[in-house]
Design a protein around this motif. Structure first.
Motif, short mmCIF file in Angstrom:
data_model
loop_
_atom_site.label_atom_id
_atom_site.label_comp_id
_atom_site.label_asym_id
_atom_site.label_seq_id
_atom_site.Cartn_x
_atom_site.Cartn_y
_atom_site.Cartn_z
N VAL A 498 3.67 -3.51 -34.68
CA VAL A 498 2.99 -2.52 -33.75
C VAL A 498 1.72 -2.88 -33.15
N LEU A 499 1.46 -2.48 -31.85
CA LEU A 499 0.34 -2.79 -31.21
C LEU A 499 -0.56 -1.52 -31.10
N LYS A 500 -1.69 -1.87 -31.65
CA LYS A 500 -2.88 -0.71 -31.07
C LYS A 500 -4.00 -0.91 -30.33
N VAL A 501 -4.63 -0.34 -29.60
CA VAL A 501 -5.76 -0.84 -29.01
C VAL A 501 -6.93 -0.55 -29.97
N GLY A 513 -1.59 6.25 -24.49
CA GLY A 513 -0.73 5.01 -24.24
C GLY A 513 -1.26 3.76 -24.88
N GLY A 514 -1.88 3.84 -25.73
CA GLY A 514 -2.80 2.69 -26.57
C GLY A 514 -2.05 2.09 -27.60
N VAL A 530 -0.32 -6.19 -22.41
CA VAL A 530 -0.97 -6.10 -21.01
C VAL A 530 -0.80 -4.58 -20.72
N ASN A 531 0.45 -4.15 -20.91
CA ASN A 531 0.74 -2.48 -20.56
C ASN A 531 -0.37 -1.61 -21.31
N VAL A 532 -0.61 -1.92 -22.66
CA VAL A 532 -1.72 -1.09 -23.40
C VAL A 532 -2.99 -1.16 -22.71
N TYR A 539 -6.51 5.82 -18.18
CA TYR A 539 -6.91 7.00 -18.89
C TYR A 539 -8.49 7.04 -19.25
N LEU A 540 -9.04 5.86 -19.53
CA LEU A 540 -10.55 5.91 -19.94
C LEU A 540 -11.00 4.58 -19.28
#
Lengths: 671, 671
Positions: A498-501, A513-514, A530-532, A539-540
């Motif tokens: 899993v990837l999380k910002v 979308g993070g 890259v997408n995250v 968004y921010l």
């Protein structure tokens, strides 16, 4: 002066007034200093402006206790608060204790002394009453004259500059003349003191508290009334539970319970028998038995047989026992004695309606006798009616059987006594478990870095490391700073990941979308990285993430939440319940105090939530590892106690499995 | 006889007794037949064995009404029930109405007549009291002598062989001397009658009911007491809500409310102002305002300014208004008038504690005057104390301002009045919507087949067809009997599809491997078919499925449940809440009566569940199609009303989407 003299106080009384020669026939002194003998206690009834000077004189004279009735202190604003501070430091300087200021005083019916300006002196009794509201004391004393209720001690707390509810509860707990302690408060002065000393008090005798300011509007009214920061009502609840305090929500409950406690023993169990001469009130009482947490006793076979043999065929011989409208004393007496003999009965209630042949007086006498014959089984009565039952009701009360006009409060009183027994057993049995030595060094190092960064919120990877240092099973989380680094770390930990910002400024990562889940290859990880970053930027735009965290995907378990928040009065509280998106939706979260949390409390927490239904194994599922779940709760509590700088912990979700648990998403905020 | 004579009854009284010459100085007749004039009402106080013969004589004589005090009927068992039946059919034969048997009689203080064997005749008042318990009436009358409460009528229902609670409520609703109707019941005689007539009554005046048997143990006690099948407590709640009945849970609430209703107008809104001379009780009352569903009025700027200008600086000038302990009458009066003038205030409560300078009597007089000056704004008072406030409390009560000893019941009474206003507005505004003509023919045809099969449970495909006939959007479900047929049907409907074993004997299909989801090709469908049949055979070797149902997979929506079950008294009840596995776990399901369900009720149902948080759009989700959801509820209700043979409907889940809904799994059981 009048009150003190009339109360029959046996010690020496010195009126002090610069203008009078004598008061109530007693010679008056112009000042404290001029009194020949030693003075134990000084009662102040002077303008606020004179209090400091006189207190100083008291100090010099060696007075030990001040009771300051004078108003015009903290309750009036800043200047008053300043004055109160000065008064308190004078007391500290001269080693004097202070009741008040802004109180109505103190009563002890056994000494006896009435050092209040209230009208009337209550009869001796076994109730100690402690009140933060002076007017309420006036009301209660006046009302008690009607109700015939006596007191051992009455304390008016006033502004609680020095002596507070804890001091008074502790004193009353050790007072041999006091059997039950009633307390009206709007806040507590010191949460930790309260927890420590009130727990000791409840082990000695029941402490019943009416705490107002439970609603938002009420809390607002309370804080504008006392100027105190009250702490959340939830925290009070957890604290009262911890201490074994019986909490009530109305003034009548306070007294219904007090009357029961002073006259009857605490029941040994929850099973109650009801004997009634009327079906309707019997049913009403039965309803309340269940809703107040007692249970209807199931009679032994011999009891039922004996009732069947000796009561008319239409009588109700199961519980409630309906001796019918034409019951005279003998039938009441027979039925009550038969159920009291039954081992399955821990307590009993007698309900009487004034129908044609009823003998309220004689029945009352029989009930009082039976109460003496079975001293271990508490009895209450509801004499439902007015003038025609008054004499009988008086006999019951005088004979120590609490008598109510309606069945509901009779059952409520018994339920309260039974609850006290349970609370006391629990408090006495509390065992705190510490099962290992946590790695505090790691935690300190992480907090050091966070503070140096001028952050309050930990990154997910940091938070995961902190709880791992307290041996809470978590899924390793690694902070990465480039797509390539992310892919390399993912290769190390194995797929899927899993990837999380990583940014403490983003509350709901999914919403921007993070988060990307179920990534199965290094290529997936790179493009997700890259997408995250793109999503978050869109968004921010003002948030610059610390990087992206990678976590190995955990198998799905039952989603739980374990959290911690701090109350101004009672310190860290641990929350537990259903996790995931349901936390806010269902509010299925229960709380306990972290400090000194016990094995039993953790068990209770788990079993009183709806989550428990899932955890036990829902519709054929295997039960989860409850021991592992309880360890998470316990260790979060340890962490919260060890590091007071942690303001909030939020582990959501914790996945619970058949074997073990995994903390997935951990948020920690420092203060 | 004594009671009738002493009540001052102005009509002719004929004692009837074969052995006496005169009773109470009035000449006695040996039998009813011998009485010269017409007889309206006969009161029976004879042994049970004589009742039938005398009733027959009454019939022959043309008597219209019987009041049978005699016991020994249904309440004693089978023989008594038989006797009661005969009595009732005699009454029907001669066109006589019957109160009782086994009742204590009837009182009308305005006629006046006291046809009971109770002690004492209550003073005239505006309360009608209806009770299924005779002993409770005895208790209440006796108690009322103390409390100074008067009555218009008192009805003892007894066994309710003929006249029941609905007849008495209806009569009292039309009685010009009655302002509020109190009722103690253990069951209702006829649910549909109750719904129809009590709704009409509550539009005329408040009906307050204490219904016992709410707990399981209580219901058991009630049914053994009255021998009646009581219906579920849940059904009573939905029925009371529907009718606009105020339900209370204790005897004291019953009377607190009655006193308020008889002396004060119903408030026009929920916003209450509190004026107190003591902070503590003010906070306690404020807490209760919120918890009982009222709200604290927010004063207009002018009100606050005026209070600030005229009250001492330490006074509380926001709501609650604290006029302080040293308030005399003038300050109470000023504060109360100021808040009553405020448009934002719908009602007010005055709280008074007996502190030094308080003027309870004069303050009471001022409060009564203000109450007259502001007749639209109801007032209640709590005079907290005993003897020192007694005179003042008397002035308040006599002046029509309900006066309580504690603040809690004062607020509760106002809250009850406010609730009545809301219920009445709602009942008056009820609109039932029927928006189309359902295809009943299809439903009849399906039920015909099911009954011919000797089944009670419909297959999923049948159930889906039934609800489709009532225009509830569902996912078409096709029953197939071989892998090949299944594959062919799946080809027709398009992929992906779900397979479910078709058998009314399998409750939880997933648990036995009876469901396969996400099948994407004909080949998948064929092998899944075989696999499902094997699974079912392995788990439940004795069950032979009807085949396998194929359904196109629906996109995931918010899972809801819409269901129907039947209550013995009140007929079909519709349930709505969160669906899926959470139904049993969370019990987030609310109920209403299906018969005559209204648009407003459906709105309430949706908004009072936790599901609503999800439906409105949770954490950034789009809200779902609430209109479509409400249509499902409405149409399930129609179906339940149209087909009384349906015992249970269970649609779980219904998926709710941004546009439209889809019923996925439908269970229908016939009786």
């Amino acid at each position: 002066m009048n009150n003190i003299v009339q109360s029959g106080y046996k010690g020496k009384i010195y009126p002090v007034n610069p203008k009078e020669k004598e008061i109530n026939g007693i010679p008056c002194f112009p000042s404290i200093t001029g009194i020949p003998g030693k003075v134990d206690t000084a009662i102040f009834s002077v303008p606020a402006g004179k209090v400091l000077d006189i207190a100083r004189e008291c100090g010099a004279k060696g007075v030990k206790n001040l009771i300051v009735l004078t108003a015009g202190f903290k309750e009036t604003g800043r200047a008053g608060a300043e004055l109160e501070k000065k008064l308190l430091s004078l007391c500290e300087q001269y080693n004097m204790r202070l009741l008040g200021p802004n109180c109505v005083g103190f009563i002890d019916t056994h000494t006896p002394i009435n050092a209040t300006f209230l009208k009337g002196f209550p009869p001796q009794g076994e109730i100690a009453f402690i009140s933060q509201s002076g007017a309420m004391l006036a009301a209660i004393l006046d009302w008690s004259r009607l109700a015939g209720i006596g007191y051992s001690k009455i304390y008016s707390l006033g502004n609680k500059a020095d002596l507070n509810e804890v001091d008074c509860i502790s004193e009353a707990a050790d007072d041999p003349n006091t059997k039950v302690i009633l307390c009206y408060i709007e806040d507590v002065s010191c949460g930790s003191e309260f927890l420590k000393k009130v727990t000791q008090a409840t082990l000695k005798k029941p402490v019943i508290i009416l705490k107002s300011g439970t609603s938002q509007a009420g809390a607002q009214a309370a804080s504008s009334h006392t100027g105190a920061l009250a702490g959340s009502d939830l925290a009070y609840n957890t604290a009262f539970k911890r201490c074994g305090v019986l909490r009530v929500y109305s003034m009548s409950e306070l007294f219904d319970l007090a009357i029961a406690f002073t006259s009857q023993p605490v029941p040994k169990g929850e099973k109650i028998a009801i004997v009634t001469n009327s079906g309707g009130p019997g049913i009403i009482a039965t309803d309340k038995v269940e809703s107040y947490g007692l249970s209807m006793a199931r009679f032994a076979k011999e009891t039922i047989d004996e009732l069947r043999l000796n009561l008319p065929p239409e009588a109700g011989i199961y519980n409630p026992v309906d001796v019918l409208g034409d019951a005279r004393t003998d039938r009441f007496k027979f039925a009550l004695e038969t159920v009291l003999k039954d081992e399955n009965v821990h307590s009993a209630a007698v309900l009487l309606c004034p129908v044609a042949v009823t003998e309220p007086l004689e029945t009352a006498q029989a009930v009082v006798e039976l109460n003496k014959a079975y001293p271990d089984k508490p009895l209450v009565a509801a004499y439902m009616g007015g003038p025609s039952l008054a004499e009988g009701a008086k006999v019951l009360s005088a004979g120590g059987v609490p008598c109510f006009t309606m069945p509901e409060p009779a059952i409520a009183a018994m339920a309260g006594m039974s609850m006290y027994r349970k609370l006391k057993e629990r408090t006495a049995a509390e065992i705190t478990v510490t099962d290992f030595k946590p790695d505090q060094k790691t935690v300190k190092a992480i907090f050091y870095d966070v503070k140096r960064d001028n952050r309050l919120a930990l990154l997910g990877s940091e938070a995961a490391e902190v709880i791992a240092a307290y041996r809470i099973d978590t899924i390793p989380t690694v902070l990465t700073h480039s797509p390539e680094e992310a892919a390399a770390k993912a290769d190390d930990m194995g797929y899927p990941v899993v990837l999380k910002v990583a940014s403490p400024r983003i509350q709901h990562k999914t919403d921007v979308g993070g988060v990307k889940i179920g990534l199965k290859t290094a290529g997936d990880v790179k493009s997700a990285y890259v997408n995250v970053m793109e999503n978050v930027h869109r968004y921010l735009p003002k948030v610059i993430p610390h990087g992206i965290e990678i976590q190995k995907m955990a198998p799905k378990g039952i989603e739980l939440i374990v959290g911690m928040s701090r109350d101004v009065q009672f310190g860290p509280m641990i929350g537990f319940g259903l996790g995931g998106i349901y936390v806010n939706l269902l509010k299925d979260v229960t709380f306990r105090l972290a400090n000194g949390i016990t094995v039993n409390e953790i068990k209770e927490m788990i079993s009183e939530t709806k989550a428990y239904t899932l955890l036990k194994g829902y519709r054929g599922d295997k039960p989860v590892d409850l021991e592992a779940v309880s360890k998470v709760i316990r260790r979060v509590a340890m962490l919260a106690v060890d590091f007071p700088e942690i303001m909030e912990i939020d582990i959501n979700p914790v996945f619970a499995y058949e074997h073990g648990v995994a903390a997935l998403d951990v948020k920690i905020t420092l203060s």
